[in-house]
Design a protein around this motif. Structure first.
Motif, short mmCIF file in Angstrom:
data_model
loop_
_atom_site.label_atom_id
_atom_site.label_comp_id
_atom_site.label_asym_id
_atom_site.label_seq_id
_atom_site.Cartn_x
_atom_site.Cartn_y
_atom_site.Cartn_z
N LYS A 1 1.33 4.32 -2.82
CA LYS A 1 1.50 5.68 -2.32
C LYS A 1 2.91 5.87 -1.77
N HIS B 1 2.80 1.47 -9.92
CA HIS B 1 2.29 0.22 -9.34
C HIS B 1 1.24 0.50 -8.26
N ASN B 2 0.63 1.70 -8.31
CA ASN B 2 -0.46 2.08 -7.39
C ASN B 2 -0.03 2.03 -5.92
N HIS C 1 4.13 5.00 -8.10
CA HIS C 1 2.81 5.35 -8.61
C HIS C 1 2.42 4.47 -9.80
N ASP D 1 -6.29 10.90 -3.22
CA ASP D 1 -7.24 10.02 -2.53
C ASP D 1 -7.26 10.28 -1.02
N LYS E 1 0.81 -1.22 0.00
CA LYS E 1 0.00 0.00 0.00
C LYS E 1 0.85 1.27 0.00
#
Length: 632
Positions: free
Chosen positions: A333, A330-331, A328, A386, A304
């Motif tokens: 944060k 690889h999503n 980013h 987000d 994450k």
């Protein structure tokens, strides 16, 4: 000493330049500003204009007369503005031009603050000067500090906390009156309660506190900034507990500050540790390699968060743009602890390595460490699209005091103002001081200042990963001196009055902060010169301390949270082999955790710990030779 508002006026037609300068200068008195000195500087070429901007940090506005004769000319002006912004992004640019070409001009650059018709300025210079002064005032704004001073000056009767009632209980006591006299009246009358609703709430970001945080966010070029009054240790834990849930994977630089490790404990998350890269000769650590980060992300696609230290204690800098882009993609944060690098945005020599400039989602700054704020004052900066603000505020409330120190809040308000208005000027001066210091130090025989060339040889990934070094973290190699590092440290403190930030067995680290002066550097050089020449009364020592070559890896048996809050017992270190550690064990220096909760303790960790213990280093988390482990 008044603030100096210098306006750089660039016009290639010299007669018009003289006329514009004359008209603007004679108009200054019309504004009757006694709180600031205004001055207009003439410049007839764009190239000279850039030189002025590099050299003179008191320039606070630039007026460019934009002549469009052909596309190449227009591009030249746009390129000039881009170069100007690469030096000082915060510097506003005002453009003068032909009224028929205004729309074409403003389409050439997104950095134009405002556009004025040249003829209008020639006939009515108040129009642009008033605009510039208003923008200057906006940039100088300190919403909380201004309202706070005004409220304190009113001297209202205090029928609320704190109990000393503006210092009365100190002032009227024969026993503790000296405490009041030492600090002075303003400290006590300015020690207010949250009962003062008009100033705002820190936990809810209301009124003047909220406005001050918005002003700081503008200075730091982020979506949101929050003030924290109990240090970046707390800031780090707030972010980690906001973002992570039990069992979430978080990729973390093992060298992170212990507050990050504690934040992982409290969130119940699962850390994936990046390898420490240690140089045993100097006892310093480098940031993890880009290759290790790529591998960690590849092997943990469900991670994450990635947590790194943006600038190490010794000033080593990661190319964070590469890191953020990788994460980013690889999503994942990115959270950067930039405690030691709060000035990173405000000089082109640092800006590339800035976490905010790199696009990090979360950044913390210890405003008290290297810039101008009180101890414990910290910023949290957020750019995450987000971001869950409601949950963040709940976590913030868990950690924040309901009675924050108003002086700390005020110091954060004025701190960002200084960075905005004179950060570049101060940093430029400090960098010049360091360059002069290094030039003089090069004449010494035994002592040297380590820099990028040395780090390139010390750490194999320094060059390949495009790492950098902050020269304001002055790391000095004392390994060739015939004295123990402890005697050197004692000499510098006792004989010369120099308090050193950190030392290892072969280095000393001194920080040149926004409060640094050239005279302090001269005193440091003078002391080092005496050490180098042997003109000191110190006992020579042939014994040299040494730390092990590698830091053993971390092998987890369970979540750190489970071990830390599990049933524990304290046993001698020598009896802990193959047991599960239940606390954080951190040798200092260098201050990097050797053992973390949940880690299986192996023989190589015990040998490493024994080697450090023999050097009489402080082992945080060790109690009379014992450490905590999980009960079997």
């Amino acid at each position: 000493m008044l603030p100096l508002l210098k306006i750089l006026l660039i016009e290639d037609d010299k007669p018009i330049l003289s006329e514009l300068t004359h008209n603007l200068s004679k108009t200054i008195d019309n504004f009757e500003r006694t709180d600031v000195t205004l001055e207009v500087i003439e410049c007839d070429t764009l190239a000279k204009g850039l030189d002025y901007i590099r050299d003179d940090g008191d320039i606070q506005a630039v007026i460019v007369s934009w002549q469009i004769r052909e596309n190449a000319i227009a591009n030249r002006y746009a390129q000039f503005i881009d170069e100007l912004k690469s030096i000082r992004l915060e510097l506003p640019v005002y453009v003068l031009g032909d009224d028929s070409k205004g729309l074409d001009i403003v389409n050439e650059s997104e950095y134009i603050e405002s556009f004025f018709f040249k003829d209008d300025v020639l006939s009515d210079p108040e129009s642009i000067l008033g605009y510039i002064i208003n923008d200057f005032d906006d940039r100088c704004e300190t919403p909380f500090w201004t309202a706070y001073k005004r409220y304190v000056a009113e001297s209202n009767d205090s029928w609320h906390t704190p109990g000393h009632s503006g210092g009365a209980s100190f002032r009227n006591s024969p026993y503790i009156r000296d405490f009041y006299q030492f600090y002075g009246r303003n400290v006590f009358v300015g020690d207010l309660s949250v009962s003062v609703d008009s100033l705002g709430s820190l936990s809810d970001s209301t009124n003047y506190i909220g406005r001050a945080q918005q002003a700081a966010a503008t200075t730091f070029e982020v979506k949101r900034t929050y003030f924290v009054t109990n240090g970046s240790s707390t800031s780090n834990k707030i972010i980690l507990q906001t973002l992570l849930r039990k069992g979430d994977k978080v990729i973390i630089d093992r060298n992170c500050h212990k507050s990050v490790h504690y934040g992982i404990l409290q969130s119940g998350s699962m850390p994936i540790y990046l390898s420490s890269i240690l140089n045993p000769k100097y006892g310093i650590f480098a940031p993890p390699s880009l290759a290790d980060m790529k591998l960690a992300i590849k092997q943990n696609p469900d991670a994450k968060l990635l947590v790194l230290t943006g600038c190490t204690y010794d000033g080593l800098l990661s190319d964070l743009k590469q890191v953020v882009d990788l994460a980013h993609a690889h999503n994942v944060k990115v959270f950067i602890d930039e405690a030691w690098f709060a000035y990173s945005l405000f000089h082109p020599q640092f800006r590339y390595y800035s976490a905010i400039n790199a696009g990090a989602d979360y950044v913390t700054h210890s405003a008290h460490k290297v810039v101008s704020a009180f101890s414990q004052a910290s910023y949290i900066h957020i750019n995450d699209p987000d971001f869950d603000e409601d949950f963040f505020r709940e976590i913030f409330s868990i950690y924040a005091s309901t009675s924050p120190k108003y002086q700390l809040i005020a110091s954060l308000d004025v701190c960002h103002k200084q960075l905005e208005m004179e950060g570049y000027k101060i940093l430029n001066s400090l960098l010049n001081h360091v360059a002069e210091f290094k030039q003089q130090m090069a004449t010494l025989n035994k002592i040297k200042v380590l820099d990028g060339k040395d780090f390139k040889h010390i750490f194999p990934h320094f060059e390949s990963d495009n790492m950098g070094h902050d020269p304001l973290k002055i790391l000095i190699d004392i390994s060739e001196l015939p004295y123990s590092h402890k005697d050197i440290h004692k000499y510098l403190l006792d004989e010369v009055g120099l308090e050193i930030e950190k030392y290892t067995h072969s280095t000393i680290l001194v920080l040149l902060t926004l409060g640094g002066t050239r005279s302090k550097i001269i005193r440091l050089y003078n002391a080092l010169k005496k050490l180098d020449s042997g003109r000191v009364k110190l006992t020579t020592s042939s014994r040299r301390s040494k730390i092990p070559d590698n830091l053993p890896p971390i092998e987890l048996a369970c979540l750190p949270n489970e071990a830390f809050f599990g049933a524990r017992e304290c046993i001698p270190i020598s009896e802990t082999e193959n047991r599960i550690c239940a606390g954080l064990v951190t040798p200092y220096p260098p201050g990097i955790p050797l053992l973390v909760p949940g880690q299986i303790i192996r023989r190589q960790q015990l040998d490493y710990l024994a080697a450090l213990t023999n050097q009489n280093l402080t082992i945080q988390g060790s109690f009379d030779g014992e450490i905590y482990v999980l009960k079997e």
